[in-house]
Design a protein around this motif. Structure first.
Motif, PDB file in Angstrom:
ATOM      1  N   GLY A  68      20.458  -1.626   0.043  1.00  0.00           N
ATOM      2  CA  GLY A  68      19.141  -2.232  -0.610  1.00  0.00           C
ATOM      3  C   GLY A  68      19.441  -3.718  -1.014  1.00  0.00           C
ATOM      4  O   GLY A  68      20.519  -4.254  -1.061  1.00  0.00           O
ATOM      5  N   ILE A  69      18.293  -4.033  -1.680  1.00  0.00           N
ATOM      6  CA  ILE A  69      18.124  -5.601  -2.180  1.00  0.00           C
ATOM      7  C   ILE A  69      17.626  -5.432  -3.629  1.00  0.00           C
ATOM      8  O   ILE A  69      16.415  -4.790  -3.730  1.00  0.00           O
ATOM      9  CB  ILE A  69      17.309  -6.403  -1.407  1.00  0.00           C
ATOM     10  N   SER A  70      18.204  -6.071  -4.579  1.00  0.00           N
ATOM     11  CA  SER A  70      17.750  -6.091  -6.008  1.00  0.00           C
ATOM     12  C   SER A  70      16.531  -6.805  -6.008  1.00  0.00           C
ATOM     13  O   SER A  70      16.255  -7.781  -5.236  1.00  0.00           O
ATOM     14  CB  SER A  70      18.869  -6.462  -6.863  1.00  0.00           C
ATOM     15  N   PRO A  71      15.709  -6.501  -6.930  1.00  0.00           N
ATOM     16  CA  PRO A  71      14.207  -7.315  -7.218  1.00  0.00           C
ATOM     17  C   PRO A  71      14.626  -8.857  -7.351  1.00  0.00           C
ATOM     18  O   PRO A  71      13.991  -9.814  -6.763  1.00  0.00           O
ATOM     19  CB  PRO A  71      13.634  -6.582  -8.350  1.00  0.00           C
ATOM     20  N   THR A  72      15.520  -9.387  -7.956  1.00  0.00           N
ATOM     21  CA  THR A  72      16.031 -10.666  -8.254  1.00  0.00           C
ATOM     22  C   THR A  72      16.366 -11.186  -7.084  1.00  0.00           C
ATOM     23  O   THR A  72      16.019 -12.371  -6.857  1.00  0.00           O
ATOM     24  CB  THR A  72      16.923 -10.830  -9.508  1.00  0.00           C
ATOM     25  N   THR A 108      22.153 -17.541   0.692  1.00  0.00           N
ATOM     26  CA  THR A 108      22.201 -16.438  -0.359  1.00  0.00           C
ATOM     27  C   THR A 108      23.057 -15.230  -0.113  1.00  0.00           C
ATOM     28  O   THR A 108      22.845 -14.634   0.926  1.00  0.00           O
ATOM     29  CB  THR A 108      20.737 -16.117  -0.379  1.00  0.00           C
ATOM     30  N   GLN A 109      23.811 -14.791  -0.947  1.00  0.00           N
ATOM     31  CA  GLN A 109      24.430 -13.546  -0.864  1.00  0.00           C
ATOM     32  C   GLN A 109      24.254 -12.655  -1.746  1.00  0.00           C
ATOM     33  O   GLN A 109      23.552 -12.674  -2.964  1.00  0.00           O
ATOM     34  CB  GLN A 109      25.925 -13.864  -1.176  1.00  0.00           C
ATOM     35  N   GLY A 110      24.456 -11.340  -1.300  1.00  0.00           N
ATOM     36  CA  GLY A 110      24.316 -10.019  -2.209  1.00  0.00           C
ATOM     37  C   GLY A 110      25.551  -9.795  -3.134  1.00  0.00           C
ATOM     38  O   GLY A 110      26.107 -10.786  -3.463  1.00  0.00           O
ATOM     39  N   GLY A 120      14.732  -1.333  -3.785  1.00  0.00           N
ATOM     40  CA  GLY A 120      15.828  -1.378  -4.862  1.00  0.00           C
ATOM     41  C   GLY A 120      17.300  -1.281  -4.272  1.00  0.00           C
ATOM     42  O   GLY A 120      17.452  -0.700  -3.414  1.00  0.00           O
ATOM     43  N   PRO A 121      18.429  -1.334  -5.383  1.00  0.00           N
ATOM     44  CA  PRO A 121      19.576  -1.331  -4.728  1.00  0.00           C
ATOM     45  C   PRO A 121      19.995   0.323  -4.527  1.00  0.00           C
ATOM     46  O   PRO A 121      19.286   1.371  -4.925  1.00  0.00           O
ATOM     47  CB  PRO A 121      20.551  -1.498  -6.006  1.00  0.00           C
TER      48      PRO A 121
END
Length: 638
Positions: free
Chosen positions: A425-429, A439-441, A476-477
């Motif tokens: 998943g991807i965080s809201p920020t 851009t990295q997670g 989300g994550p």
């Protein structure tokens, strides 16, 4: 009046009257001419006797008079203190010239308007030649009191400052009281003073009449600025040197932009060279891996090792290609080759390209395609790259034995591609920046496969070039991610192309010459070709390649470009002019893969441009095509 002030006034008048490149004159409050210098007579064609006392509107063409432009100019100068304009003006003989005009309101100590100063310069030649306009504009514009864009001041014969205008104070930071009487060398940085540059400037202006220069100068606060400088020797009627006029313009912003452009160009060249240097060893490893690919029953360890090598070489090639692509895309160097393509076909190609990566993670990929073709106008290779990047991204951020769903659908106006996973998943920020460059997670130890952060940037830029959009969604994550790509569809439906099943073609034994100064690359490619059933020879320089090609008369020459001594382009031209090699196929096999590199190989006479490392499938396809053409020629001869 103080004698010092009187002397400065005389010097200033001498400067004004002696300038011939500018028309500098005074107007009364109603716009009637009250003074006239030599430059005004030269530019406008009127003598002082003819023009003094007349209204300055006589210099304007009918269309400017019809809109009352002279009155507008004076009104603006009266209200704002200064007015600048570019436009057509008329000489005494009726001819027109393109003029730059600055009108400055002159007020006394009580603030009462006493008249206007007017500076005119003939910029007709600049108008015709825009490139010389920019250069000339940076070097030649005389500004006098009240003009703030230029520092214009006088020096005595020894280089001491005698006058100082508002522009000089704004650009250099000194007031007139601080600087008048001091030597102009105070504006130069230490490195210029160490080589006596101020003295060189005055000596050259004294000898030649004027001197132009660009370089770093120093403000009162110690900061540096990039300056364009014109120094002109001022002489009296007797030829005696009275001093110098000095005009300085701050070009720091232009210098900064030039530096940015230069840095970007150097970075692009560096990335291209880096890709070339990386592709040479990758080609050797890829060729050797393909040559060692297990045939028949082998131990699980050998099969596993071969698979690892193939997958990791593929990953390195992807990174190199992404680096080059993002460099070209960010600089606007990507040119699409658009045609009507079926998105279902593109999805199939991308799935095939990603299958090994997904299978290695034991992930489940579910693909849902519509029954009917979905056509769009697009670049087949680039759209395939988009879908491949999305699948690669999903696989990278989905755990072992996770799931990935790819769905293609369409309505009347748009086609929509969705790639969803049940991964990290991807965080809201992070979500709003997920398509941004680099851009990295999460880069924690358990997410060591973060990559370079450029794959999604390439996706968005390529889709935007196609007139579409790309967006991401995640709850989300730990709750997976979904990437949605939308592309416009053609206004009119297109009938699907007629497809014929590819005919099975026998594999013919070809004679192939591999030329590369990297011996590992040449020998590994030759070994791979022999494993595919062909006769293969290796040469490591241009002279040997020409000798062996003349003797062997190969069906195909795989030729590197960046070789010392004799480049691949030179070898190609030599082979094309060698009798007996007219039917030989000539392929560039190189680490250079930009559009400019492809144009150069085409001009040199190559048939194809292959970028290292060359995959076995691509090699087999090209070899089969060459064999088919050879059979067709043989059939005609019979």
């Amino acid at each position: 009046m103080d004698p010092t002030e009187l002397g400065a006034d005389v010097q200033f008048r001498t400067l004004i009257e002696g300038v011939k490149d500018y028309a500098i004159f005074m107007l009364d409050t109603e716009g009637r001419v009250t003074t006239w210098n030599a430059g005004a007579q030269q530019i406008n064609g009127y003598s002082a006797e003819e023009v003094i006392g007349t209204h300055f509107s006589r210099f304007y063409p009918p269309e400017a008079l019809a809109r009352n432009w002279p009155a507008v100019e004076l009104a603006e100068a009266r209200r704002q203190g200064r007015f600048e304009d570019d436009g057509w003006r008329v000489r005494k003989d009726g001819t027109r010239f393109w003029a730059n005009v600055i009108i400055t309101a002159i007020r006394d100590a009580r603030g009462e308007l006493r008249g206007f100063s007017k500076i005119t310069r003939d910029l007709t030649e600049r108008k015709r030649q825009e490139e010389s306009l920019r250069q000339s504009e940076e070097r030649f514009r005389m500004l006098v009191e009240g003009v703030k864009d230029y520092a214009i001041f006088m020096l005595d014969p020894e280089g001491r400052v005698t006058t100082w205008n508002a522009g000089a104070q704004q650009i250099k930071g000194y007031s007139a009281e601080e600087v008048i009487g001091t030597h102009f060398s105070r504006f130069y940085p230490p490195e210029a003073l160490a080589r006596n540059w101020p003295e060189t400037v005055l000596a050259s202006a004294r000898r030649h009449g004027r001197f132009e220069d660009e370089g770093w100068r120093v403000r009162k606060d110690g900061s540096k600025f990039w300056a364009s400088v014109v120094v002109t020797a001022i002489r009296g009627s007797d030829g005696e040197l009275r001093g110098f006029s000095k005009i300085t313009r701050d070009l720091t912003e232009r210098k900064r932009l030039e530096q940015i452009e230069s840095n970007a160009r150097q970075m692009e060249e560096f990335v291209a060279m880096l890709a070339h240097e990386l592709r040479n060893p990758l080609a050797s490893i890829s060729n050797a891996t393909a040559a060692l690919r297990p045939e028949g029953e082998v131990s699980p360890e050998v099969a596993w090792a071969a698979g690892v090598m193939e997958r990791q070489v593929g990953q390195l090639v992807r990174l190199v290609d992404d680096l080059l692509d993002v460099s070209r895309i960010t600089r606007g160097k990507i040119a699409l080759e658009c045609m009507r393509v079926d998105l279902a076909d593109i999805v199939t190609r991308a799935v095939e390209a990603s299958r090994a990566w997904i299978d290695a993670r034991e992930q489940v990929l579910e693909v849902r395609l519509p029954a009917e073709p979905i056509f769009v106008e697009g670049d087949l290779a680039r759209l395939t790259q988009v879908v491949t990047n999305l699948l690669h991204n999903a696989a990278k951020f989905t755990p072992l034995r996770g799931s990935i769903w790819l769905t293609l659908e369409a309505d009347g106006a748009r086609a929509t591609l969705r790639v969803r996973d049940n991964g990290v998943g991807i965080s809201p920020t992070l979500l709003p920046q997920v398509f941004d460059l680099f851009t990295q997670g999460d880069r924690s130890l358990d997410r060591a496969e973060g990559g370079l952060g450029i794959g999604l940037t390439i996706v968005r830029r390529l889709i935007e070039l196609h007139g579409g959009t790309a967006r991401a969604h995640s709850d989300g994550p730990g709750r997976g991610s979904e990437f949605i790509v939308e592309l416009p569809r053609p206004a009119h439906p297109v009938a699907p192309p007629t497809r014929r099943a590819p005919a099975e073609r026998p594999v013919d034994r070809l004679c192939v010459l591999v030329v590369d100064d990297n011996e590992d690359s040449a020998e590994s490619m030759a070994m791979l070709l022999r494993r595919l059933g062909h006769e293969a020879h290796a040469a490591f320089d241009g002279a040997s390649a020409i000798e062996m090609a003349t003797r062997l008369r190969p069906d195909l020459v795989l030729l590197d470009i960046g070789m010392p001594g004799m480049t691949g382009h030179e070898v190609a031209r030599a082979l094309r002019s060698t009798p007996g090699l007219t039917e030989t196929s000539l392929f560039a096999m190189t680490g250079y893969g930009q559009e400019s590199d492809r144009r150069l190989t085409q001009e040199a006479g190559f048939d194809e441009h292959l970028v290292k490392p060359v995959s076995v499938e691509v090699l087999k396809r090209h070899v089969a095509d060459i064999a088919a053409r050879a059979r067709a020629r043989g059939a005609k001869e019979v």
